[in-house]
Design a protein around this motif. Structure first.
Motif, PDB file in Angstrom:
ATOM      1  N   LYS A  86       0.821  -1.208   0.000  1.00 42.84           N
ATOM      2  CA  LYS A  86       0.000   0.000   0.000  1.00 42.84           C
ATOM      3  C   LYS A  86       0.861   1.266   0.000  1.00 42.84           C
ATOM      4  O   LYS A  86       0.517   2.257  -0.612  1.00 42.84           O
ATOM      5  CB  LYS A  86      -0.916  -0.022   1.218  1.00 42.84           C
ATOM      6  CG  LYS A  86      -1.903   1.102   1.256  1.00 42.84           C
ATOM      7  CD  LYS A  86      -2.865   0.952   2.407  1.00 42.84           C
ATOM      8  CE  LYS A  86      -3.839   2.104   2.435  1.00 42.84           C
ATOM      9  NZ  LYS A  86      -4.765   2.023   3.547  1.00 42.84           N
ATOM     10  N   PHE A  87       2.001   1.208   0.724  1.00 48.23           N
ATOM     11  CA  PHE A  87       2.867   2.371   0.836  1.00 48.23           C
ATOM     12  C   PHE A  87       4.276   2.033   0.373  1.00 48.23           C
ATOM     13  O   PHE A  87       4.670   0.871   0.351  1.00 48.23           O
ATOM     14  CB  PHE A  87       2.918   2.878   2.281  1.00 48.23           C
ATOM     15  CG  PHE A  87       1.595   3.363   2.775  1.00 48.23           C
ATOM     16  CD1 PHE A  87       1.085   4.569   2.336  1.00 48.23           C
ATOM     17  CD2 PHE A  87       0.852   2.609   3.660  1.00 48.23           C
ATOM     18  CE1 PHE A  87      -0.148   5.021   2.780  1.00 48.23           C
ATOM     19  CE2 PHE A  87      -0.379   3.051   4.116  1.00 48.23           C
ATOM     20  CZ  PHE A  87      -0.881   4.259   3.666  1.00 48.23           C
ATOM     21  N   SER A  88       5.029   3.060   0.061  1.00 53.01           N
ATOM     22  CA  SER A  88       6.421   2.913  -0.343  1.00 53.01           C
ATOM     23  C   SER A  88       7.232   2.265   0.775  1.00 53.01           C
ATOM     24  O   SER A  88       7.010   2.533   1.956  1.00 53.01           O
ATOM     25  CB  SER A  88       6.997   4.294  -0.661  1.00 53.01           C
ATOM     26  OG  SER A  88       8.377   4.239  -0.848  1.00 53.01           O
ATOM     27  N   ARG A 144       2.238  12.331  -0.248  1.00 60.45           N
ATOM     28  CA  ARG A 144       1.296  11.932  -1.292  1.00 60.45           C
ATOM     29  C   ARG A 144       2.044  11.587  -2.580  1.00 60.45           C
ATOM     30  O   ARG A 144       1.790  10.553  -3.197  1.00 60.45           O
ATOM     31  CB  ARG A 144       0.293  13.062  -1.535  1.00 60.45           C
ATOM     32  CG  ARG A 144      -0.897  12.690  -2.371  1.00 60.45           C
ATOM     33  CD  ARG A 144      -1.925  13.810  -2.482  1.00 60.45           C
ATOM     34  NE  ARG A 144      -2.340  14.342  -1.191  1.00 60.45           N
ATOM     35  CZ  ARG A 144      -2.021  15.567  -0.731  1.00 60.45           C
ATOM     36  NH1 ARG A 144      -1.287  16.387  -1.455  1.00 60.45           N
ATOM     37  NH2 ARG A 144      -2.447  15.973   0.447  1.00 60.45           N
ATOM     38  N   ASN A 202       4.179   8.393  -2.026  1.00 60.14           N
ATOM     39  CA  ASN A 202       3.436   7.280  -1.446  1.00 60.14           C
ATOM     40  C   ASN A 202       4.026   6.848  -0.098  1.00 60.14           C
ATOM     41  O   ASN A 202       4.202   5.668   0.182  1.00 60.14           O
ATOM     42  CB  ASN A 202       3.360   6.093  -2.417  1.00 60.14           C
ATOM     43  CG  ASN A 202       2.242   5.149  -2.057  1.00 60.14           C
ATOM     44  OD1 ASN A 202       1.235   5.544  -1.486  1.00 60.14           O
ATOM     45  ND2 ASN A 202       2.430   3.884  -2.372  1.00 60.14           N
TER      46      ASN A 202
END
Length: 144
Positions: free
Chosen positions: A9-11, A72, A75
């Motif tokens: 979902k995230f970096s 944003r 990410n």
């Protein structure tokens, strides 16, 4: 049936790289006295913290907004923020990294550097972190 690995979902950017990226951004946005602390061996639920001083409430909010935009764009996981409305002390939680944006006397009053005196410093990638910046102008709203 083949097993598929869900997309993250995230970096997965390492904490040290995240510190350099966001400290550099804060510096570009005229943040002052930027330091990064290694909290990985401290009794805290996070790996690192960036402390930065702002010249006014408007400047503090602009720094926080810039961090949110960068999160944003890159990410980067963002969990929440406190203190934005007043701007005296804005705390941003990026899971493994906390960002503390102080205005006025708030930084010396809360003395997080003293609280985490045993923490090591992390490389921010900023040439001269300790000297702050010359007083080359203001944002015109120190009264906020």
């Amino acid at each position: 049936m083949a097993l598929t690995v869900p997309e993250k979902k995230f970096s997965a950017i390492p904490t040290a790289e995240k510190v350099r990226l966001l400290a550099g951004l804060l510096y570009e946005k005229q943040g002052r006295e930027i330091i990064a602390l290694d909290l990985s061996r401290q009794p805290t639920p996070t790996e690192a913290a960036i402390l930065v001083s702002a010249t006014s409430a408007r400047h503090a909010k602009a720094l926080a907004d810039a961090v949110l935009d960068k999160c944003r764009d890159e990410n980067i996981e963002y969990l929440g923020m406190e203190g934005y409305k007043g701007g005296l002390w804005i705390l941003m939680d990026l899971n493994d990294l906390l960002i503390h944006i102080f205005q006025g006397e708030g930084r010396s009053l809360f003395n997080l550097e003293g609280l985490w005196a045993g923490a090591g410093r992390l490389d921010t990638g900023i040439a001269d972190e300790s000297s702050g910046r010359p007083d080359d102008g203001d944002f015109g709203d120190e009264d906020e």
